[in-house]
Enzyme design. Sequence first.
Site, PDB file in Angstrom:
ATOM      1  N   LYS A  12     104.515 105.517  59.697  1.00 51.33           N
ATOM      2  CA  LYS A  12     103.705 105.852  58.935  1.00 51.33           C
ATOM      3  C   LYS A  12     102.836 104.858  57.970  1.00 51.33           C
ATOM      4  O   LYS A  12     103.587 104.006  57.494  1.00 51.33           O
ATOM      5  CB  LYS A  12     104.208 107.051  58.019  1.00 51.33           C
ATOM      6  CG  LYS A  12     103.322 107.904  57.285  1.00 51.33           C
ATOM      7  CD  LYS A  12     104.130 109.196  56.652  1.00 51.33           C
ATOM      8  CE  LYS A  12     103.301 110.178  55.764  1.00 51.33           C
ATOM      9  NZ  LYS A  12     104.272 111.055  55.060  1.00 51.33           N
ATOM     10  N   SER A  31     102.341 115.610  56.090  1.00 50.49           N
ATOM     11  CA  SER A  31     101.437 114.587  56.062  1.00 50.49           C
ATOM     12  C   SER A  31     101.755 113.618  57.299  1.00 50.49           C
ATOM     13  O   SER A  31     100.778 112.433  57.282  1.00 50.49           O
ATOM     14  CB  SER A  31     101.471 113.934  54.589  1.00 50.49           C
ATOM     15  OG  SER A  31     102.778 113.294  54.437  1.00 50.49           O
ATOM     16  N   SER A  79     106.942 116.677  54.845  1.00 46.80           N
ATOM     17  CA  SER A  79     105.940 115.933  55.596  1.00 46.80           C
ATOM     18  C   SER A  79     106.408 115.225  56.774  1.00 46.80           C
ATOM     19  O   SER A  79     105.702 114.836  57.762  1.00 46.80           O
ATOM     20  CB  SER A  79     105.462 114.990  54.580  1.00 46.80           C
ATOM     21  OG  SER A  79     104.423 115.318  53.704  1.00 46.80           O
TER      22      SER A  79
END
Lengths: 465, 113
Positions: free
Chosen positions: A61, A136, A160
Amino acid sequence: MIYIEDHWQGLFLKPQQLKKWKKYANSADKKIGAFLQFKPDLAHISSAEHGELEGVPFAVKDNIAVRPFKLTCGSRMLKSLNSPYTATAVKKLQARGGVVVGKTNLDEFGMGSSTENSSLAKTVNPWDLSRVPGGSSGGSAAAVAAGIVPFALGSDTGGSVRQPAAFCGVYGLKPTYGTVSRYGLVAYASSLEVIGVIAKRVDTARMVFSIMHGQDDLDHSSLEYQPLPEVPEHLTVGIPIECSRDLHYDIDKSFKKTKDTLGELGFTVQEISIPSLDYVVSAYYVIATAEASANLARFDGIRFGERAIEADNPEELILLSRSRGLGDEVKLRILLGTYVLRSGFQDQYYLRAQKIRTAIRMDFEKAYSGVDLILMPVYSYPPFKFGGDGLDPFSQKLADIFTCTANLAGIPAMSFPASMENGLPIGMQFLAPPFGEELLFKACSIFEKIFPAPDSPIYSTEWSE
Amino acid sequence: MMFSIRACGLTLRSRLCLMCPGMDREELYITAHLARLELSEEEIDRFQAAVLQLLKYFDKMMEMDVENLKPTTQLIENNRLREDVLSDYDMTDQLLQSAPELEERFVVIPNVL
């Protein structure tokens, strides 16, 4: 034990295979937009030649530092920032041979549940291109569900990792707070967040966690992982009675099915109560935004990031750089966080939220005296559509209720694909006491035997044949 | 006795409810300035509605009795200390490379005065 499918093992040592995989990865990513940067050879040199992950590709990420990739956090503010160093968790995986092949899209600074808040790119759900991948860590989940990588790292501040994993039909582990070093993770809400893993198989997630965890001198809040002394042969699962309210029809159906299936699989299922559940979303957003308002003060355009060059003085430089560089959701959370910390309001908001946090921890402690694990839905809705046809930002926040509880309590939780409803994957999650990761892996593995992570329409292994 | 406790709770709640309309444009402007954000008129309108919606929702926390609870500020119970000793740090140059404007080893900003 087989941790990972054969075709991933030593991929970077097989030039022919590697070439075919790159071609596949590029074409798959064109459809879903999981990556902000996809450069399989960029950091290859940083990976050890041997280890459990020898030549295995993985994605990270883009709020986790990996040198020499960028570190954009999905923000205009950091769109050109190159990462000067590598996060400890990533370094550990590289030291066992894993190869970082790219950085994945996210809601800006991890703030959101759909990846729509990325200022840099759009990621779609591999199951239905008109739907969000969750967030996210939406890019990481989509990349795994599309078969581009066997696993990807994400960060879980309020769900997330677990929520996008659920939306994309793969596994998502949020470890016990502190067990994985946060060094190199761009801070959003420091007391809540932890680096986690999204994977296509339970065993892969387990292996990745076993490599990543451990105390780190570079993260003061990191802890040595002290696994629970024993994993019982027979597991008892508690179902909070508060969980059945306000669920979307498909989630409710999947939740009931999962309860029944667990019973058939030999789990003892019993009702429990987490009375503080009604207050977790409030407490979570007060604490998360308060911490965010402090953590994001560093983005001032002075030492790094985009700068408003025409500013006449430092004050203006900071104001303009921040106002232009940060997106709406980030500004909203900074405003809220600043407000709840303002003198005069602290007791009513921040202090009260922290006391509620204590009540939540006590509720869980009490619950775990009678059960080994707790089962909850991951999210109140199935994967939703983009923009106006989807879920408004306020409803998205309310639906964080089941995930953000684990962050407030600091306990580990793992989401797993539980069923398919109307062609979309639905995820449930197990929550365990602190350091109870092995309980999560065991329970998820038992369920995986009868319902393995389904292959998304984009998923393919043809390149390996 | 019971009555007075309830009455007290009600006062507290009504004060909070009054506080929300207090999040007017002026309050939002002050908050934005504290956070070093510059908001346009249009942004103020947009953010005011969103902030109000959440603050109103936060009022739900007032229902809970937190009288005897200690706040949880962090989850790690014991502070981990280290020796106060010098150690090598070899990334200074790399960190400086990220600055938007450099003059030798100084980060340049506009005039302070």
